[in-house]
Enzyme design. Structure first.
Site, PDB file in Angstrom:
ATOM      1  N   TYR A 140     -69.028 -44.065  -8.144  1.00  0.00           N
ATOM      2  CA  TYR A 140     -68.677 -42.732  -7.651  1.00  0.00           C
ATOM      3  C   TYR A 140     -68.654 -41.806  -8.858  1.00  0.00           C
ATOM      4  O   TYR A 140     -67.693 -41.824  -9.639  1.00  0.00           O
ATOM      5  CB  TYR A 140     -67.305 -42.804  -6.964  1.00  0.00           C
ATOM      6  N   LYS A 168     -72.611 -42.890  -5.398  1.00  0.00           N
ATOM      7  CA  LYS A 168     -72.288 -41.658  -4.694  1.00  0.00           C
ATOM      8  C   LYS A 168     -72.341 -40.548  -5.728  1.00  0.00           C
ATOM      9  O   LYS A 168     -71.527 -40.493  -6.654  1.00  0.00           O
ATOM     10  CB  LYS A 168     -70.900 -41.717  -4.043  1.00  0.00           C
TER      11      LYS A 168
END
Length: 296
Positions: A140, A168
């Site tokens: 992330y 992400k």
């Protein structure tokens, strides 16, 4: 020696980073199950549980596990990614090992927050978590929450680890995004909702999009059409969604999306401090935009 995933993971498609409904200060599991059941048949790939949209920082560990269990019971056939965060490596590794038995498809892992380590420190952090995890890791990259950006070379180095499979992407660096897509080892998932069209059009694998709690089928169809290289049709569905995305992030997430879901009777319009409810005039704006999209 690192663990081996049970099967080659596929994180492509549209993922919903679930809100956590509250009522009277407690997690509202009835509302959570109802929301999951509504979203499950809309063409999504699965759910991200206890991410930032889920107000995970305001949930203790037992609450997080209970939320994960409710989602699993409500939509057992859909994949679940569990969000984790922290800055104490030992405690984080203990939590990773606890989550190994929960039937999840992967872990969504940011850089350690607050610490602002070097790139070598970031690399060590992710590799240690990947070694400890029984499931694949989705990096992330979200500098505005962690305080540190994960450099392109660091990400390309981490892509060599067999347990680190996707990212992400909230990094805000289009050149880095393109480099990761071109490299091909990590599945690139747009994490900024307004960038999902461009990311997937350029070869990204999908998106983790809080906006897609509403107009979910339309969001899913945009990604499906892009995958079929039907650019014109995808663009026609996509462009009306842009004002909705803008409005849903006009106040701190997940306040606006919770207000919209509460208006539909799915959850209570309640957040845990320090998060606050969105203003009534923003809800009016959201309702008008949502209604306009539905008429198209």
């Amino acid at each position: 020696m690192h663990a081996t995933p049970h099967q080659s993971p596929d994180f492509s498609g549209l993922w919903i980073p679930l809100v956590t409904p509250f009522r009277g200060g407690a997690v509202d599991h009835t509302a959570l199950a109802r929301l999951v059941e509504r979203l499950a048949p809309t063409g999504i790939a699965g759910f991200v549980v206890c991410g930032s949209t889920g107000e995970a920082a305001a949930l203790d560990e037992d609450e997080q596990l209970a939320v994960l269990d409710t989602v699993a019971r409500a939509a057992p056939s859909l994949q679940r990614i569990m969000g984790i965060s922290g800055y104490h490596l030992g405690k984080t590794l203990d939590w990773v090992r606890r989550l190994a038995e929960r039937g999840i498809a992967g872990l969504l892992v940011p850089a350690p927050n607050y610490i602002r380590p070097s790139q070598n420190g970031i690399r060590d952090w992710f590799e240690a978590i990947a070694e400890a995890s029984a499931v694949p890791i989705v990096i992330y990259d979200i500098p505005y929450r962690t305080g540190i950006s994960i450099a392109r070379d660091t990400l390309l180095s981490l892509a060599a680890h067999p347990h680190i499979c996707a990212i992400k992407d909230c990094g805000g660096d289009a050149a880095k995004t393109r480099a990761l897509i071109a490299d091909g080892r990590l599945q690139v998932l747009a994490g900024e909702d307004a960038q999902m069209f461009s990311t997937v059009a350029e070869g990204g694998a999908g998106a983790i999009a809080a906006s897609a709690h509403v107009q979910t089928e339309r969001f899913a169809n945009v990604l499906r059409l892009l995958g079929e290289e039907k650019l014109k049709e995808a663009r026609a569905l996509w462009q009306p969604l842009l004002p909705l995305i803008e409005a849903l992030f006009a106040d701190a997430n997940p306040g606006p999306v919770k207000a919209l879901l509460a208006h539909e009777g799915l959850i209570a319009d309640e957040l845990r401090p320090p998060m606050t409810r969105s203003a009534a005039n923003l809800l009016d704006r959201l309702l008008a935009i949502d209604a306009a999209i539905s008429r198209q």
